[in-house]
Design an enzyme around this catalytic site. Structure first.
Site, short mmCIF file in Angstrom:
data_model
loop_
_atom_site.label_atom_id
_atom_site.label_comp_id
_atom_site.label_asym_id
_atom_site.label_seq_id
_atom_site.Cartn_x
_atom_site.Cartn_y
_atom_site.Cartn_z
N CYS A 76 0.83 -1.20 0.00
CA CYS A 76 0.00 0.00 0.00
C CYS A 76 0.87 1.26 0.00
CB CYS A 76 -0.92 -0.01 1.21
SG CYS A 76 -1.94 1.46 1.38
N GLN B 149 -6.08 20.00 9.56
CA GLN B 149 -4.98 19.05 9.75
C GLN B 149 -5.51 17.68 10.18
OE1 GLN B 149 -1.99 19.38 8.87
NE2 GLN B 149 -1.42 21.54 8.92
N GLU C 90 -6.74 34.86 3.19
CA GLU C 90 -6.98 33.56 2.56
C GLU C 90 -7.57 33.79 1.17
OE1 GLU C 90 -7.24 30.05 1.27
OE2 GLU C 90 -6.42 30.21 3.31
N ASP D 297 1.52 30.15 7.02
CA ASP D 297 1.25 28.70 6.91
C ASP D 297 0.91 28.38 5.46
OD1 ASP D 297 0.79 26.06 7.38
OD2 ASP D 297 -1.03 26.33 8.57
N CYS E 114 4.83 22.33 5.97
CA CYS E 114 4.80 20.88 5.85
C CYS E 114 5.90 20.38 4.92
CB CYS E 114 3.43 20.42 5.35
SG CYS E 114 2.99 21.07 3.72
#
Length: 464
Positions: free
Chosen positions: A91, A297, A347, A392, A419
């Protein structure tokens, strides 16, 4: 990717695809593969662990590096453990189930340090030990599975085998919240019995494309979403009611319409068929509404732990003005708003801002405002100078215009959450090589156990 010095080509003996070699695995790459060295070349081998001695078949070779497949484990690493999942070696959902969790954290710390040293050019970067996940298994609050029909006609859902388009059928997954496992196993059978067509991407035919499951870790509320080519799914209303009655935690059944030839999972339209089109989650003491396609998240508890690290580092006094760039639905914005005078969230996605405003009202937070605008356009136009800037961005990092605006604004403190250690290191280099900012501390956190991904937050201060 792991970096190595490359010796001259003339010093290497020829090698060829299909060749069997014995390899000592010495490292893990940021893509999750084990790394060994053979005749002064690097070989990447999935499903291996540093310390393994393995017989490896070369499946692809280049002059300076190659890719291999584990043929036989000759001597196991002391860091190797038995995977919890019986298809872990096939997987593509996990890369590191065979790696002990303590060693995963070590490797992730090293990946962050390497990126900051090699890309960011920071000598001895101030990287803290990785914040461990509260649970290294059963942590994911969201899973989205491709749905296919097997050659024998069975409806299957799971993850694709790494590097292929071959689906590995799953009835449970050890990294998703275990309360979702019954739905994964049983909804496939319901789709089969209903006779709904399964999407065939080669011919752009069929209906059902993906099965989406989402749960509020603290509330237990579950959303079930079918991603379909169009809304004409015979009997979906009746089936949705059956699901609501069968699963006590299920609060809503939705259809997301994606009629495009695309690799994107979700389309732009979501219909609520039964129940409600959102679930509630408790995060940092606040209540959030989360929809099927909302970005939130996947590791609720570790995200909360990293937010607490941010709060402890900032030591906010209540009079600050804070800007949260790439704010999404307000996951960081709203908890931080409780500790400052004013917050502005930026945003680009209108739907996310709509949810952020709703969540602010839901929690009676009134000192926050949101702007629908790309960060690179919004920052230069701000008519105030914030005391703290939260960044972010997506994996690609910040647009150069954002970094330039920050250098011109000279914000006292920057908190950069990322990330992707590589793009984080690139952007920190730009901010710090100007001589205006000092990298004070980097705190990694393990949002994604059993994978090679690592989240980081970097703290920068203006050099006075």
């Amino acid at each position: 990717m792991t970096f190595v010095d490359q010796p001259a080509l003339k010093d290497r003996t020829p090698w060829q695809q299909g060749e069997l070699i014995t390899l000592e695995i010495s490292d893990l790459s940021d893509s999750g593969d084990g790394v060994g060295r053979y005749d002064q070349r690097v070989v990447f081998v999935p499903n291996t662990v540093p310390g393994d001695r393995a017989l490896v078949r070369l499946v692809r070779v280049k002059p300076t590096y190659g890719f291999g497949k584990l043929q036989e484990l000759l001597e196991p690493s002391p860091h190797r453990i038995r995977p919890r999942c019986i298809v872990a070696d096939k997987c593509g959902g996990c890369q590191w189930q065979q790696v002990s969790y303590e060693y995963q954290l070590e490797v992730k710390h090293n990946l962050v340090v390497q990126a900051l040293e090699r890309i960011g050019k920071f000598p001895n970067p101030p990287v803290e030990p990785v914040l461990a996940s509260v649970s290294p298994l059963a942590y994911r609050n969201k899973a989205t599975y491709p749905v296919v029909r097997s050659q024998t006609g069975q409806v299957q859902a799971g993850y694709y085998q790494k590097g292929s388009h071959q689906l590995i059928n799953l009835n449970q997954c050890p990294i998703q919240d275990e309360r979702l496992n019954p739905l994964l196993a049983e909804v496939k059978q319901d789709i089969q019995q209903r006779g709904w067509g399964i999407y065939d991407e080669a011919h752009h035919r069929g209906k059902v494309r993906h099965l989406g499951l989402r749960i509020g870790r603290r509330t237990g509320e579950i959303l079930l979403t079918l991603v379909v080519k169009d809304r004409n799914l015979a009997g979906i209303e009746e089936q949705a009611q059956t699901w609501l009655e069968r699963y006590p935690g299920l609060v809503g059944v939705c259809l997301n319409i994606n009629g495009d030839r695309t690799n994107a999972i979700f389309g732009s339209e979501t219909l609520c068929i039964a129940g409600q089109p959102f679930l509630h989650e408790t995060f940092a003491g606040l209540t959030f509404q989360i929809r099927p396609d909302t970005f939130f998240q996947v590791n609720t508890e570790t995200t909360e732990a990293l937010l607490q690290a941010v709060i402890e580092e900032l030591q906010l006094q209540g009079q600050e003005v804070l800007v949260d760039a790439y704010c999404g639905i307000g996951t960081l914005t709203l908890p931080l708003a409780q500790q400052v005078k004013q917050v502005i969230g930026l945003e680009v996605q209108p739907e996310a801002v709509e949810q952020a405003q709703l969540n602010a009202a839901l929690n009676q937070i009134e000192n926050v405002s949101f702007q629908v605008e790309a960060v690179e356009q919004a920052l230069p136009a701000l008519d105030i100078k914030p005391d703290v800037m939260i960044l972010d961005p997506p994996r690609k990092g910040c647009d150069p215009a954002v970094l330039q605006a920050l250098l011109e604004m000279q914000v006292d403190r920057i908190v950069y959450m990322s990330c992707n250690p590589a793009t984080l290191a690139r952007d920190l280099k730009i901010l710090c090589e100007s001589g205006q900012y000092h990298l004070h501390r980097v705190q990694p956190a393990d949002f994604f156990p059993q994978s090679s991904h690592v989240e980081c937050v970097a703290f920068l201060s203006l050099i006075q």
